[in-house]
Scaffold this active site. Sequence first.
Site, PDB file in Angstrom:
ATOM      1  N   ASP A   1       0.630  -1.156   0.011  1.00 34.76           N
ATOM      2  CA  ASP A   1       0.064   0.064   0.136  1.00 34.76           C
ATOM      3  C   ASP A   1       1.027   1.216  -0.039  1.00 34.76           C
ATOM      4  O   ASP A   1       2.011   1.005   0.404  1.00 34.76           O
ATOM      5  CB  ASP A   1      -0.888   0.049   1.098  1.00 34.76           C
ATOM      6  CG  ASP A   1      -2.406   0.829   1.154  1.00 34.76           C
ATOM      7  OD1 ASP A   1      -2.531   1.226  -0.017  1.00 34.76           O
ATOM      8  OD2 ASP A   1      -2.652   1.313   2.074  1.00 34.76           O
TER       9      ASP A   1
ATOM     10  N   GLU B   1       2.844   4.823  -3.984  1.00 33.63           N
ATOM     11  CA  GLU B   1       3.111   5.749  -5.277  1.00 33.63           C
ATOM     12  C   GLU B   1       4.505   6.103  -5.443  1.00 33.63           C
ATOM     13  O   GLU B   1       5.062   6.618  -6.610  1.00 33.63           O
ATOM     14  CB  GLU B   1       1.906   6.953  -5.119  1.00 33.63           C
ATOM     15  CG  GLU B   1       0.465   6.420  -5.472  1.00 33.63           C
ATOM     16  CD  GLU B   1       0.126   5.814  -4.269  1.00 33.63           C
ATOM     17  OE1 GLU B   1      -0.629   4.897  -4.449  1.00 33.63           O
ATOM     18  OE2 GLU B   1       0.661   5.943  -3.219  1.00 33.63           O
TER      19      GLU B   1
ATOM     20  N   ASP C   1      -8.701   4.412  -3.383  1.00 36.14           N
ATOM     21  CA  ASP C   1      -9.721   4.571  -2.252  1.00 36.14           C
ATOM     22  C   ASP C   1     -11.022   5.220  -2.981  1.00 36.14           C
ATOM     23  O   ASP C   1     -11.359   6.483  -2.820  1.00 36.14           O
ATOM     24  CB  ASP C   1      -9.150   5.333  -1.274  1.00 36.14           C
ATOM     25  CG  ASP C   1      -7.923   4.705  -0.550  1.00 36.14           C
ATOM     26  OD1 ASP C   1      -7.985   3.465  -0.569  1.00 36.14           O
ATOM     27  OD2 ASP C   1      -7.033   5.365  -0.018  1.00 36.14           O
TER      28      ASP C   1
END
Length: 828
Positions: free
Chosen positions: A417, A420, A490
Amino acid sequence: MKLFVRTSAFTLLFSLVLLASTLWSANVLASTQPDTYQSHVFEKTYLKVNTAQHTIHLTAYDTAIEVLYQSDKTPLPSYAIKEQAKPHAAHFQEANNELLFSTGELTAVINKSPFNIKFYHRGDLLIGEEAGYVKQLKEQGEKDIFHGFRFKLSESEKLLGAGERVLGMDRRGHRLPLYNKAHYGYTTESNQMNFSIPAVLSSKKYLLLFDNSAKGWLDLGKSTSDILQFSAVSGRASYVIFSGDSYPDIIHNYVKLTGTQPMPPRWALGNFASRFGYRSEKEVISTVEKFIELDIPLDALVLDLYWFGKDIKGHMGNLAWDKETFPTPEKMMNNLKEKGVKTVLITEPFVLSSSKKWQDAVDNQALAKDANGKAKTFDFYFGNTGLIDVFNETGRRWFTDIYQTLDKQGVSGWWGDLGEPEVHPSDTLHTLDNGLKVNADAIHNVYGHQWAKMLYENQLDLHPNVRPFILMRSGFAGSQRYGMIPWTGDVSRSWGGLQPQVELSLQMSLLGLSYTHSDLGGFAGGESFDKELYIRWLQYGVFQPIYRPHAQDNIAPEVVFHDKETQDILREFIKLRYQLLPYNYTLAYQNSTTGMPLMRPLFFENEHNTQFINNAQSYLWGDAFLVTPIVKAKQKEVEIQLPQGVWFDYFSGKKYQGNQTISLPTALKTLPVMVRAGSFIPMASTMQSTQEYSSQQLTLHYYADKSVKNSSGQMYEDDGVSVNNIANQQYEILNFSVNNESNLSFKLSHQGQYQGMPKYRDVNLVIHHLEKRPKEVKLNGRNLKVAQNDKTQAIWDATKKTFTVKFTWQHEKHGQQYLQKPITLSVK
């Protein structure tokens, strides 16, 4: 030569356009002068061209050509092209003012003066450089100087791709940031998300990939309507052109160079229990027991960040069990495995300075650095932190040691997670394995890609014959070759959040990332439980690559914690997901070998009708199903654009002619799913988890219609676990075909074998939509009596218009092999 004559005419036209264009656009500094050819060297797979301003390298890769403008002595490596890629022998010809460099179908035509490269597929122009490589681009609102390329677009061509965006299928006319960034709570519009892939697929049948990992922009005719412009702050001055006769051909050629997706473990296609998040060992066990008690299949449970800390903030980087809330994790995971449930753990690349592992990470040089050579620190939502440097061996070694410890405890899959990375200051310095130091902006977009590579290779080192499971929020072109399973971030828990999910998955699938899926039910927000929204989202999930409800836990994301009607409706859909495992697993095989997406856009059906390109309301699930999710509240009917052929409503059986738009009434208990006439759909028996899976009991559905004279299908089977089954030919393919010229003549055949293959199969062949009771039935030449009794071998159901033939498909031993004897069936 047809190609040479055509390109000579284009050369004159290009020169006139270039002379007229003293200023390009507001975003381009007019300092680049027309370039001219000086010399060249051709060597089998490779062409080097020297011009007055550049050295350009062209490399042939089968049906792709890479173009690299050499700009420095130590360029960044290619992250998009797979490590094992081998150049392909090319054809070369020099003719007057042109050089022709060809892979066969794809040809680069290089105009010497003014210097320019155009690309042709079988003699037809695809695209050409407008100004080629440009060193001094300045983007709106940016202080940095950029470099990049400019290409000339045709007037009517449509452009797809560029990664995760919510913009509509045709992305032409947009200017898109190339910087991976989470968009929390997005709904019906987003131009920047977790995957900023610098590649586009054109309606003119080419795919253009810019092999550059840096922060930048992709302008698809926004600043200048007929110009495609790529720009980046740094990185490789490189692009790759792919071509093909069809869109699936282009995707196949793309993944041949960037890497195919490995087969996932079979359990990855099952149901996941997942939330933000399970807070104790007791909660985990009771949740799994609830699924079993309510007869709802389950294959995995995903633990969010509470497994290493009881609070959201302050613990990231611990990456070790919080023993107060998870006192016996090994026992817990072993208990789950006995129930057929795998454990998947979240991990992040951030190590907080408040975490237990901070000093260890600093001492072991695991973190990215600042300008003074110290661990770079910065603040973000979770606290003051450093970032693991996955680009060099010391950072990877420290990180993989943690994964190895957890792996030994019994973890079955990994969730990466915030990759990026979510916060990545520009002055952060990373050290590549070749010693090159680069700032964050140069490699930001491949951080998740490199992390996935590290994880994938580490898992194969630990378990050489077990397929890894790697869920990742961010990546780059080619990330699929590391088994990356992306999701759409999300998303808002709302109807607006559900509406763009088909578009997102389709767009990512066009660029090889075919397991892109959504947090079923929506992740972010939601004041109260919207029952209809929840049911509709989870119904849609049956026909997407990964079935994983996940959300903030103010509203339970798991089916088992909702009312009985919700449970009863979704139990049947989740069981359908499991029954479809033979069909879905075959889609995974097709994807792994050809790049063909599991979710397929409708324009694959009619490549000459560009109207289909804009359709993101419906999609094909494999070849057999056409799915149209319900994405609006209280929707009484839905319009479906049917491709050509005959289609049946999967739930009602009603027949529809294709090549039209129909209006289909809706019901909460069903989803608008159509089945193509002539389809074979193999299905398994119901099960509690894939641990119980077996194809020994097989139901093979065939959807008959007199308009379909010939059709075929296949089913792929292996052990569901081993890594190299395809390469080692440890698999079985069941082939199904039918001829319907005068009567239905079926043939079932088989090829291949694998360890653990069933010694025989009990098959129920169900023929749907027969117009009347069969008069004569022959199985392997033997007459069967037709009856309405379930205990007989050939059963006619006049109400459902189905005809079922039951038989055992035996193996015969030939030397060391067991081969299934072909089955023939004739129905008059």
